[in-house]
Design a protein around this motif. Structure first.
Motif, short mmCIF file in Angstrom:
data_model
loop_
_atom_site.label_atom_id
_atom_site.label_comp_id
_atom_site.label_asym_id
_atom_site.label_seq_id
_atom_site.Cartn_x
_atom_site.Cartn_y
_atom_site.Cartn_z
N THR A 63 9.21 -2.61 12.71
CA THR A 63 10.39 -2.93 13.20
C THR A 63 11.06 -1.60 12.98
OG1 THR A 63 9.98 -4.98 12.65
CG2 THR A 63 12.59 -4.01 12.51
N PRO A 64 10.45 -0.07 11.72
CA PRO A 64 11.36 0.98 11.78
C PRO A 64 11.19 1.68 13.21
CG PRO A 64 10.60 0.28 9.76
CD PRO A 64 9.47 -0.49 11.12
N LEU A 65 10.14 1.34 13.31
CA LEU A 65 9.83 2.41 14.86
C LEU A 65 10.49 1.56 15.80
CD1 LEU A 65 7.68 4.19 16.70
CD2 LEU A 65 5.64 2.46 16.73
N LEU A 66 10.56 0.27 15.94
CA LEU A 66 11.65 0.20 17.27
C LEU A 66 12.65 0.85 16.88
CD1 LEU A 66 9.46 -3.55 17.13
CD2 LEU A 66 9.59 -2.12 19.26
N ASN A 67 12.84 -0.10 15.90
CA ASN A 67 14.79 0.13 15.48
C ASN A 67 14.69 2.21 15.98
OD1 ASN A 67 15.36 -2.68 15.02
ND2 ASN A 67 14.89 -1.72 12.38
N ALA A 68 13.59 2.78 15.21
CA ALA A 68 14.72 4.56 16.10
C ALA A 68 14.04 4.53 17.24
CB ALA A 68 13.47 5.72 14.50
N HIS A 69 13.23 4.05 17.88
CA HIS A 69 12.93 4.58 18.90
C HIS A 69 12.95 3.60 20.31
CE1 HIS A 69 11.25 8.32 17.42
NE2 HIS A 69 10.71 7.19 16.91
N GLY A 70 13.69 2.34 20.31
CA GLY A 70 13.77 1.63 21.29
C GLY A 70 12.60 0.76 21.62
N PRO A 71 12.36 0.18 22.57
CA PRO A 71 10.68 -0.46 22.59
C PRO A 71 10.01 0.08 23.86
CG PRO A 71 12.57 -1.38 24.05
CD PRO A 71 13.34 -0.90 23.03
N VAL A 72 10.41 1.13 24.52
CA VAL A 72 9.84 2.08 25.69
C VAL A 72 9.87 3.37 25.55
CG1 VAL A 72 10.31 3.09 28.12
CG2 VAL A 72 11.48 0.76 27.76
N ASP A 73 8.73 3.38 24.09
CA ASP A 73 8.46 4.58 23.65
C ASP A 73 6.72 5.06 23.29
OD1 ASP A 73 9.51 7.05 21.20
OD2 ASP A 73 7.54 5.45 20.22
N PRO A 74 6.39 5.77 23.73
CA PRO A 74 4.42 6.36 23.37
C PRO A 74 3.96 5.52 22.06
CG PRO A 74 5.42 8.21 23.37
CD PRO A 74 6.83 7.40 23.38
N SER A 75 4.65 5.50 21.28
CA SER A 75 4.14 5.36 19.82
C SER A 75 3.98 3.46 19.80
CB SER A 75 4.81 5.52 18.90
OG SER A 75 5.00 7.22 18.12
N VAL A 76 4.83 2.87 21.14
CA VAL A 76 5.44 1.29 20.39
C VAL A 76 3.98 1.27 21.44
CG1 VAL A 76 6.36 -0.63 21.69
CG2 VAL A 76 7.75 1.45 20.10
N ALA A 77 3.68 1.15 22.18
CA ALA A 77 2.43 1.37 22.93
C ALA A 77 1.55 1.37 22.54
CB ALA A 77 2.56 2.49 24.75
N ALA A 78 1.23 2.16 21.63
CA ALA A 78 0.33 2.77 21.04
C ALA A 78 -0.04 1.86 19.50
CB ALA A 78 -0.22 4.00 20.34
N ALA A 79 1.05 1.00 18.71
CA ALA A 79 1.36 -0.26 18.50
C ALA A 79 1.09 -1.35 18.82
CB ALA A 79 2.43 0.14 17.25
N MET A 80 1.01 -1.50 20.16
CA MET A 80 0.97 -2.71 20.62
C MET A 80 -0.30 -2.92 21.09
SD MET A 80 4.07 -2.68 23.80
CE MET A 80 3.44 -3.89 24.47
N ALA A 81 -1.19 -2.08 21.92
CA ALA A 81 -2.13 -1.80 22.24
C ALA A 81 -3.11 -2.09 20.84
CB ALA A 81 -3.37 -0.41 22.89
N GLY A 82 -3.00 -1.82 19.47
CA GLY A 82 -3.66 -2.00 18.08
C GLY A 82 -3.28 -3.46 17.93
N GLY A 83 -1.86 -3.77 17.68
CA GLY A 83 -1.83 -5.32 17.82
C GLY A 83 -1.93 -5.94 18.29
N ALA A 84 -2.67 -6.11 19.79
CA ALA A 84 -3.29 -6.70 20.54
C ALA A 84 -4.45 -7.28 19.63
CB ALA A 84 -3.52 -6.20 21.95
N ARG A 85 -5.34 -5.64 20.02
CA ARG A 85 -6.68 -5.12 19.88
C ARG A 85 -7.10 -6.85 18.57
NH1 ARG A 85 -9.54 -2.39 16.41
NH2 ARG A 85 -11.81 -2.25 17.40
N GLU A 86 -5.62 -6.03 17.36
CA GLU A 86 -6.39 -6.82 16.12
C GLU A 86 -6.55 -8.45 16.31
OE1 GLU A 86 -7.83 -6.01 13.02
OE2 GLU A 86 -7.89 -3.85 14.26
#
Length: 162
Positions: A63-86
């Motif tokens: 959530t802090p990442l989303l709050n700081a950068h919004g949903p359109v961000d490279p770190s968010v994309a990376a976290a989404m991929a990792g989250g889906a994998r898990e």
């Protein structure tokens, strides 16, 4: 053979599985893979987290990442991929986030897209920033193509590094 079919064939030959996390593509990436006959041997599933809060709730994007950068961000994309994998119990995952239009979002222009891949090892991870031209359907389609291409590239790299 399509690029998605090539990716699935590579994964199947290696005994590995795939999941997806999608925002702007809204299920198109999953549909690209499941359109391939025999996809069920490799494709585990995916999460369409269109709303920002669902990226945190369903994909464990901080959530802090989303709050700081919004949903359109490279770190968010990376976290989404990792989250889906898990969450899906897959060896590999691909993710899409971006702005398909018609209007800019959160300071990001229409066509700004991030695609990401997560794999079994941290060095398999990659994120690509794109500025895709066209209308909403073209941006969404381009994001799917880019995610499949990035996944294919990362799979090819892991073959040569084994």
């Amino acid at each position: 053979m399509t690029a998605a079919a090539d990716v699935l064939a590579t994964l199947q030959s290696r005994g590995e599985s795939l999941a997806v996390a999608e925002s702007l593509t809204g299920g198109l990436l999953a549909a690209e893979f499941v359109a391939v006959a025999g996809a069920s041997a490799v494709f585990r599933g995916g999460v369409v987290a269109y709303a920002t809060d669902l990226k945190a709730a369903l994909l464990d994007v901080p959530t802090p990442l989303l709050n700081a950068h919004g949903p359109v961000d490279p770190s968010v994309a990376a976290a989404m991929a990792g989250g889906a994998r898990e969450r899906c119990g897959a060896d590999w995952a691909a993710a899409t986030t971006g702005v398909a239009g018609p209007d800019p979002q959160g300071g990001q222009p229409v066509g700004r897209v991030y695609v990401a891949v997560a794999g079994p090892l941290p060095e398999h991870a990659a994120v690509r920033e794109l500025t895709l031209p066209g209308d909403r359907p073209q941006v969404r389609s381009g994001a799917v193509d880019a995610a499949v291409a990035l996944l294919a590239e990362r799979l090819a790299i892991t073959i040569t590094s084994r």
